[in-house]
Enzyme design. Structure first.
Site, short mmCIF file in Angstrom:
data_model
loop_
_atom_site.label_atom_id
_atom_site.label_comp_id
_atom_site.label_asym_id
_atom_site.label_seq_id
_atom_site.Cartn_x
_atom_site.Cartn_y
_atom_site.Cartn_z
N SER A 57 0.87 -1.33 0.05
CA SER A 57 0.08 0.01 -0.06
C SER A 57 0.80 1.27 -0.16
O SER A 57 1.52 1.34 -0.80
CB SER A 57 -0.83 0.03 1.19
OG SER A 57 -2.22 0.84 1.23
N HIS B 177 -9.00 1.74 -0.68
CA HIS B 177 -8.65 0.55 -1.71
C HIS B 177 -9.63 0.14 -2.28
O HIS B 177 -10.04 -1.18 -2.76
CB HIS B 177 -7.69 -0.54 -1.46
CG HIS B 177 -6.23 0.14 -1.12
ND1 HIS B 177 -5.35 0.58 -1.90
CD2 HIS B 177 -5.66 0.05 0.12
CE1 HIS B 177 -4.27 0.98 -1.29
NE2 HIS B 177 -4.47 0.62 -0.05
#
Length: 392
Positions: free
Chosen positions: A87, A186
């Site tokens: 991430s 996300h």
């Protein structure tokens, strides 16, 4: 073959940076990063409590700055065959692979963290981790409740994200092992953050990676800086497929993994997914020597495809148009033949709206200056030719 990894949000713990401030240069790096992040990262990494550093706008810059500071103490990505970040950790990995400067990574993470925090606050959303269970069954349950598998980290670890109402329905009939974590990162709920990050990314100069650089979208290695930048922007609203990154590591023949601080999460996943691969979670500076030993043992020779290969020379270009200024108006510290450490400042480009720093994303030797102090420069103009070096 050795890979260096950088963790994502949720890995931070109160006080994790405190021992690193004793390492020469780390406090200075963190101080400079704090200026770019717009917050006191040293305080957040040493004395702030868990609630303070849970704030996305704080956590993300803190994680990237910590990873880069430790990488600098270790001597950087030049001592690896590959890099990957989970991430927000992708920004640190991009610096280690030579795609962008540390300063630009901090500018991007400031926008990323603030924009994702704002997007998460715009509508009640959250995330629920599902630990264990059959993967197909878990994914089917997530889809049935209108949720998104935001993180598929490894076998037995999937994170569902979406609206709070859908998460509550999911919680009422969950697969075994579900627990709630945070906001719907996300997923499609992060679309406003994608737009903000895309605008910020338009101001960033990138080069092609000189290490194998894995991508969260599909675990693949990216070959151009342009593709990497496009992917990390889109990734804000797309699932993190760390399971596919682990699969690529296995396919590449990775034999050792070093996780930068705050370490532990990614090496834990690798322990289960990559049995037999040496792992080191770099939590404190007293592990630096062990990390260097692991590097010496596992760093591969160049195979002609970029793994572990340092380019013959690279050009550092102007990040924007303006007037070039060398440090203190002179080149003494960065003269031809001088050695510069990871992310060392080579100068600035001054514009009407401020200034942009010029840095090397690798330890390097100055080969040739192509400008002088006070010269007007254009965006993308080559300013200095350098030779990446190991061990600077």
């Amino acid at each position: 073959m050795l890979i260096i990894t950088a963790p994502g949000q949720g890995a931070q713990t109160p006080g994790f940076l405190a021992p690193w401030l004793e390492v020469p240069g780390v406090a200075e790096r963190l101080g400079a990063a704090s200026e770019l992040a717009g917050c006191d990262l040293i305080r957040y990494g040493t004395t702030a409590d868990a609630d303070e550093i849970r704030d996305t706008a704080i956590a993300q810059p803190l994680l990237v700055a910590a990873a880069l500071a430790a990488a600098g103490a270790l001597a950087g990505g030049a001592h690896a065959d590959a890099a990957a970040g989970h991430s927000v950790g992708e920004l640190a990995a991009g610096v280690l692979a030579g795609v962008l400067s540390a300063d630009d990574a901090m500018r991007l993470v400031r926008v990323r963290g603030a924009a994702m925090a704002a997007a998460a606050a715009a509508e009640p959303t959250g995330m629920t981790a599902v630990l264990g269970g059959d993967e197909e069954t878990v994914l089917a349950a997530i889809a049935r409740h209108g949720l998104t598998p935001a993180n598929i980290n490894a076998a037995g670890q999937i994170v569902a994200a979406g609206a709070i109402a859908d998460l509550e329905a999911f919680a009422a009939d969950p697969p075994a092992g579900a627990r709630q974590v945070a906001g719907a990162f996300h997923t499609r709920y992060m679309a406003p953050a994608v737009a903000a990050l895309r605008d910020a990314a338009a101001e960033v100069a990138v080069t092609d990676p000189y290490l194998t650089l894995l991508c969260n979208a599909d675990g693949a290695a990216v070959t151009t800086g342009k593709e990497w930048l496009e992917r990390i922007v889109a990734q804000v609203a797309a699932p993190v497929r760390w399971d596919l990154c682990l699969r690529t590591m296995a396919d590449l023949g990775v034999t050792a993994i070093i996780e930068l601080p705050p370490a532990g999460t990614l090496t834990g996943l690798a322990r289960r997914a990559l049995p037999g691969v040496a792992q080191l979670a770099l939590k404190t500076p007293d592990q630096l020597e062990a990390a260097r030993d692991l590097i010496e043992e596992h760093l591969s020779e160049s195979d002609g495809h970029g793994h572990g290969h340092l380019p013959e020379w690279r050009l550092i270009v102007a990040p924007t148009s303006g007037t070039f200024r060398s440090p203190a108006g002179r080149f003494d510290a960065t003269a031809t033949g001088a050695m510069v450490a990871l992310t060392s400042e080579l100068g600035t480009v001054v514009t009407r709206g401020g200034e942009r720093s010029l840095a090397t994303p690798w330890p390097a030797e100055i080969i040739e200056w192509l400008v002088e102090d006070g010269d007007p420069v254009s965006e993308g103009q080559p300013l200095v030719r350098v030779q990446p070096r190991e061990g600077v």
